[in-house]
Design a protein around this motif. Structure first.
Motif, PDB file in Angstrom:
ATOM      1  N   VAL A   1       0.842  -1.199   0.000  1.00  0.00           N
ATOM      2  CA  VAL A   1       0.000   0.000   0.000  1.00  0.00           C
ATOM      3  C   VAL A   1       0.877   1.249   0.000  1.00  0.00           C
ATOM      4  O   VAL A   1       1.838   1.344   0.771  1.00  0.00           O
ATOM      5  N   PHE A   2       0.535   2.194  -0.883  1.00  0.00           N
ATOM      6  CA  PHE A   2       1.276   3.448  -1.040  1.00  0.00           C
ATOM      7  C   PHE A   2       0.302   4.609  -1.120  1.00  0.00           C
ATOM      8  O   PHE A   2      -0.852   4.444  -1.512  1.00  0.00           O
ATOM      9  N   LEU A   3       0.799   5.797  -0.799  1.00  0.00           N
ATOM     10  CA  LEU A   3       0.061   7.032  -1.054  1.00  0.00           C
ATOM     11  C   LEU A   3       0.765   7.780  -2.166  1.00  0.00           C
ATOM     12  O   LEU A   3       1.995   7.832  -2.203  1.00  0.00           O
ATOM     13  N   HIS A   4      -0.008   8.354  -3.074  1.00  0.00           N
ATOM     14  CA  HIS A   4       0.544   9.248  -4.093  1.00  0.00           C
ATOM     15  C   HIS A   4      -0.054  10.622  -3.819  1.00  0.00           C
ATOM     16  O   HIS A   4      -1.267  10.803  -3.935  1.00  0.00           O
ATOM     17  N   VAL A   5       0.800  11.564  -3.410  1.00  0.00           N
ATOM     18  CA  VAL A   5       0.351  12.896  -3.031  1.00  0.00           C
ATOM     19  C   VAL A   5       0.842  13.890  -4.069  1.00  0.00           C
ATOM     20  O   VAL A   5       2.023  13.884  -4.430  1.00  0.00           O
ATOM     21  N   LYS A   6      -0.082  14.744  -4.536  1.00  0.00           N
ATOM     22  CA  LYS A   6       0.253  15.801  -5.495  1.00  0.00           C
ATOM     23  C   LYS A   6      -0.037  17.155  -4.855  1.00  0.00           C
ATOM     24  O   LYS A   6      -1.084  17.339  -4.237  1.00  0.00           O
ATOM     25  N   ASN A   7       0.897  18.092  -5.021  1.00  0.00           N
ATOM     26  CA  ASN A   7       0.752  19.419  -4.439  1.00  0.00           C
ATOM     27  C   ASN A   7       0.936  20.476  -5.522  1.00  0.00           C
ATOM     28  O   ASN A   7       2.014  20.591  -6.098  1.00  0.00           O
ATOM     29  N   THR A   8      -0.111  21.248  -5.787  1.00  0.00           N
ATOM     30  CA  THR A   8       0.004  22.344  -6.763  1.00  0.00           C
ATOM     31  C   THR A   8      -0.041  23.707  -6.076  1.00  0.00           C
ATOM     32  O   THR A   8      -0.102  24.735  -6.737  1.00  0.00           O
ATOM     33  N   ALA A   9       0.010  23.720  -4.746  1.00  0.00           N
ATOM     34  CA  ALA A   9       0.008  24.979  -3.990  1.00  0.00           C
ATOM     35  C   ALA A   9       1.367  25.662  -4.106  1.00  0.00           C
ATOM     36  O   ALA A   9       2.359  25.055  -4.509  1.00  0.00           O
ATOM     37  N   ALA A  10       1.419  26.920  -3.717  1.00  0.00           N
ATOM     38  CA  ALA A  10       2.654  27.706  -3.805  1.00  0.00           C
ATOM     39  C   ALA A  10       3.658  27.358  -2.702  1.00  0.00           C
ATOM     40  O   ALA A  10       4.809  27.796  -2.764  1.00  0.00           O
ATOM     41  N   SER A  11       3.242  26.586  -1.712  1.00  0.00           N
ATOM     42  CA  SER A  11       4.125  26.218  -0.597  1.00  0.00           C
ATOM     43  C   SER A  11       4.212  24.702  -0.466  1.00  0.00           C
ATOM     44  O   SER A  11       3.267  23.995  -0.804  1.00  0.00           O
TER      45      SER A  11
END
Length: 109
Positions: free
Chosen positions: A33-43
Motif C-alpha cells: 500500500v502506497f500514497l501518491h500525493v500531489k501538491n500544486t500549492a505555492a508552498s
C-alpha cells in the motif's frame, strides 16, 4: 477520519482517481500500500504518517514527508502495519500540514 480505499494497480493498467486531501485521513496498512500525493500549492506540504510502534516502551517517531510546492509529487510507502497500524482499526492515520491544492490517491500493487 475518512478512509482512503486502495486502488489496485494491475497488468491492464490503472488511471488513479485522486481526492482532495482532508486535514486527516486513514489508509489501510500493508506492504503493498502506497500514497501518491500531489501538491500544486505555492508552498510545500508535509504529510505525516502517525507511528504506533514502540521500542523499549517508547513511541517511535512519526514519518514526515515533504511534498514540494507547485508541481510536487511524492509516492509514500509501503505502509507497514508494525509501524503504523492503529491498535483498534488497523489503519494508519495520515495528516497534512495544508490541504489547499493537495490531492491524494491510495494505491495497492
Amino acid at each position: 477520519m475518512p478512509l482512503l480505499t486502495p486502488q489496485a494497480v494491475s497488468l491492464a493498467g490503472l488511471t488513479p482517481t485522486y481526492s482532495a486531501a482532508a486535514a486527516s485521513t486513514t489508509v489501510p496498512c500493508g506492504e503493498r500500500v502506497f500514497l501518491h500525493v500531489k501538491n500544486t500549492a505555492a508552498s510545500p506540504v508535509t504529510v505525516t504518517l502517525t507511528s504506533t510502534a514502540r521500542v523499549r516502551g517508547q513511541l517511535a517517531a512519526d514519518l514526515a514527508v515533504t511534498v514540494p510546492a507547485t508541481t510536487g509529487e511524492k509516492l509514500i510507502g509501503p505502509i507497514p502495519s508494525e509501524l503504523f497500524a492503529d491498535p483498534t482499526s488497523g489503519n494508519c492515520a495520515v495528516g497534512y500540514s495544508s490541504t489547499t491544492s493537495v490531492t491524494v490517491a491510495c494505491l495497492r500493487i
